[in-house]
Scaffold this motif. Structure first.
Motif, mmCIF file in Angstrom:
data_model
loop_
_atom_site.group_PDB
_atom_site.id
_atom_site.type_symbol
_atom_site.label_atom_id
_atom_site.label_comp_id
_atom_site.label_asym_id
_atom_site.label_seq_id
_atom_site.Cartn_x
_atom_site.Cartn_y
_atom_site.Cartn_z
ATOM 1 N N SER A 1 38.094 24.662 2.971
ATOM 2 C CA SER A 1 37.899 23.928 1.942
ATOM 3 C C SER A 1 37.590 24.599 0.682
ATOM 4 O O SER A 1 38.081 24.247 -0.304
ATOM 5 C CB SER A 1 37.404 22.560 2.316
ATOM 6 N N ALA A 2 36.613 25.114 0.948
ATOM 7 C CA ALA A 2 35.626 25.776 0.145
ATOM 8 C C ALA A 2 36.086 27.031 -0.573
ATOM 9 O O ALA A 2 35.989 27.049 -1.774
ATOM 10 C CB ALA A 2 34.113 26.721 0.684
ATOM 11 N N TRP A 3 37.011 27.919 0.049
ATOM 12 C CA TRP A 3 37.559 28.607 -0.329
ATOM 13 C C TRP A 3 39.343 29.017 -0.732
ATOM 14 O O TRP A 3 39.793 28.748 -0.815
ATOM 15 C CB TRP A 3 37.798 29.804 0.175
ATOM 16 N N GLY A 4 39.008 26.740 -0.576
ATOM 17 C CA GLY A 4 40.620 26.535 -1.044
ATOM 18 C C GLY A 4 41.661 26.739 -0.074
ATOM 19 O O GLY A 4 43.432 27.073 -0.501
ATOM 20 N N GLY A 5 41.592 26.447 1.385
ATOM 21 C CA GLY A 5 42.869 27.089 2.201
ATOM 22 C C GLY A 5 42.925 25.119 2.607
ATOM 23 O O GLY A 5 42.431 24.426 2.748
ATOM 24 N N THR A 6 43.982 25.436 3.339
ATOM 25 C CA THR A 6 44.773 23.884 3.432
ATOM 26 C C THR A 6 44.143 24.260 5.373
ATOM 27 O O THR A 6 44.443 25.362 5.527
ATOM 28 C CB THR A 6 46.286 23.672 3.616
ATOM 29 N N PRO A 7 44.591 23.396 6.016
ATOM 30 C CA PRO A 7 44.344 22.916 7.398
ATOM 31 C C PRO A 7 45.336 22.703 7.787
ATOM 32 O O PRO A 7 46.743 22.852 7.627
ATOM 33 C CB PRO A 7 42.978 20.906 7.700
ATOM 34 N N ALA A 8 45.360 23.745 9.237
ATOM 35 C CA ALA A 8 46.979 24.135 10.046
ATOM 36 C C ALA A 8 47.239 22.434 10.628
ATOM 37 O O ALA A 8 46.675 21.820 10.974
ATOM 38 C CB ALA A 8 46.737 24.590 11.377
ATOM 39 N N ASP A 9 48.846 22.665 11.060
ATOM 40 C CA ASP A 9 49.034 21.296 11.690
ATOM 41 C C ASP A 9 49.256 20.935 13.239
ATOM 42 O O ASP A 9 49.345 21.694 13.692
ATOM 43 C CB ASP A 9 50.605 20.930 10.906
ATOM 44 N N PRO A 10 47.715 20.352 13.261
ATOM 45 C CA PRO A 10 46.998 20.619 14.824
ATOM 46 C C PRO A 10 48.619 19.585 15.914
ATOM 47 O O PRO A 10 48.376 20.541 17.242
ATOM 48 C CB PRO A 10 46.649 19.403 15.245
ATOM 49 N N ALA A 11 49.805 19.843 15.472
ATOM 50 C CA ALA A 11 51.308 19.141 16.620
ATOM 51 C C ALA A 11 51.295 20.373 16.438
ATOM 52 O O ALA A 11 52.631 20.727 17.742
ATOM 53 C CB ALA A 11 51.698 18.098 16.036
ATOM 54 N N LEU A 12 50.975 22.148 15.884
ATOM 55 C CA LEU A 12 52.283 23.408 16.081
ATOM 56 C C LEU A 12 50.764 24.340 16.685
ATOM 57 O O LEU A 12 51.013 25.096 17.240
ATOM 58 C CB LEU A 12 52.548 23.741 14.588
ATOM 59 N N ALA A 13 49.295 23.209 17.373
ATOM 60 C CA ALA A 13 48.124 24.211 17.857
ATOM 61 C C ALA A 13 48.409 24.337 19.525
ATOM 62 O O ALA A 13 48.849 23.172 20.294
ATOM 63 C CB ALA A 13 47.403 24.081 17.159
ATOM 64 N N ARG A 14 48.032 25.826 19.487
ATOM 65 C CA ARG A 14 48.139 25.798 21.074
ATOM 66 C C ARG A 14 46.360 25.605 21.580
ATOM 67 O O ARG A 14 45.235 26.649 20.565
ATOM 68 C CB ARG A 14 48.585 26.879 21.432
ATOM 69 N N LYS A 15 45.325 24.363 22.002
ATOM 70 C CA LYS A 15 44.488 24.093 22.046
ATOM 71 C C LYS A 15 43.228 25.187 23.520
ATOM 72 O O LYS A 15 44.167 25.393 24.653
ATOM 73 C CB LYS A 15 44.151 22.754 22.965
ATOM 74 N N GLN A 16 42.490 25.690 22.328
ATOM 75 C CA GLN A 16 42.032 26.428 23.243
ATOM 76 C C GLN A 16 40.527 26.507 23.591
ATOM 77 O O GLN A 16 39.976 25.360 23.216
ATOM 78 C CB GLN A 16 41.964 27.910 23.135
#
Length: 202
Positions: A37-52
């Motif tokens: 958030s500090a560099w202006g990015g946006t979070p990823a959609d957790p529904a699309l992620a592979r948990k590790q």
């Protein structure tokens, strides 16, 4: 490892350890990481992620020139946009990015597996990218120190053994990443040795 190589590695470690000065506490390393958030990015959609579950620490380089004065924040924003729109990845492929000043930025959420253009599966790997093309240039001392700090923090937090600290090319025959000038610090045991020192000092 041969006696000659062992002495060469030890000398290399002592040389850079003496130049580095006092190292920050590992808790301070984690607190100093620049949040998405500090560099202006946006979070990823957790529904699309592979948990590790993190069990490896793996070093990459950018693979492109990163000249003095280039804005790392704009680079990260561009990388996130390219990763999603062109590659159709979840996010920036790396979990952490280190700039020319040794500042560490958060990339992809560490709980989500990274991505790669090569054949290895980075599931379980904490991926660290250092900006620059280390086939052509040398890493600077601030970058090397930041790699050690970050690897030590991750090793302590996720209980990663030293023999699981490696680089992209150790898992793939399709790349020279992280570049010959950075890879030698992996190959000669510099990072593992320095991380062991940091962990022992905690």
């Amino acid at each position: 490892m041969s006696v000659k190589k062992t002495f060469a590695t030890a000398a290399l470690c002592l040389l850079f350890a003496s130049a580095a000065g006092a190292a920050p506490a590992l808790a301070d390393v984690e607190r100093s990481i620049v949040a998405v958030s500090a560099w202006g990015g946006t979070p990823a959609d957790p529904a699309l992620a592979r948990k590790q579950t993190v069990s490896y620490i793996t070093l990459h380089h950018q693979g492109e020139p990163f000249p003095e004065g280039k804005d790392p924040v704009q680079y990260l924003r561009n990388l996130q946009a390219w990763s999603r729109s062109t590659k159709h990845w979840l996010d920036i492929p790396y979990h952490y990015i280190i700039d020319l000043d040794g500042k560490i930025y958060a990339g992809r959420d560490i709980q989500y597996a990274g991505d790669t253009n090569t054949e290895y599966d980075p599931m379980g790997h904490a991926l660290i990218e250092v900006v620059g093309n280390f086939e052509e240039v040398q890493p600077n001392q601030k970058q090397l120190d930041a790699v050690v700090d970050l690897m030590a923090m991750l090793a302590a937090k996720y209980h990663v053994p030293l023999d699981r600290i490696a680089s992209h090319r150790d898992y793939s025959a399709q790349t020279v990443c992280p570049g010959k000038n950075l890879y030698r610090y992996v190959q000669e045991g510099y990072f593992r040795h320095r991380v062991a020192q940091r962990l022992a000092a905690q």
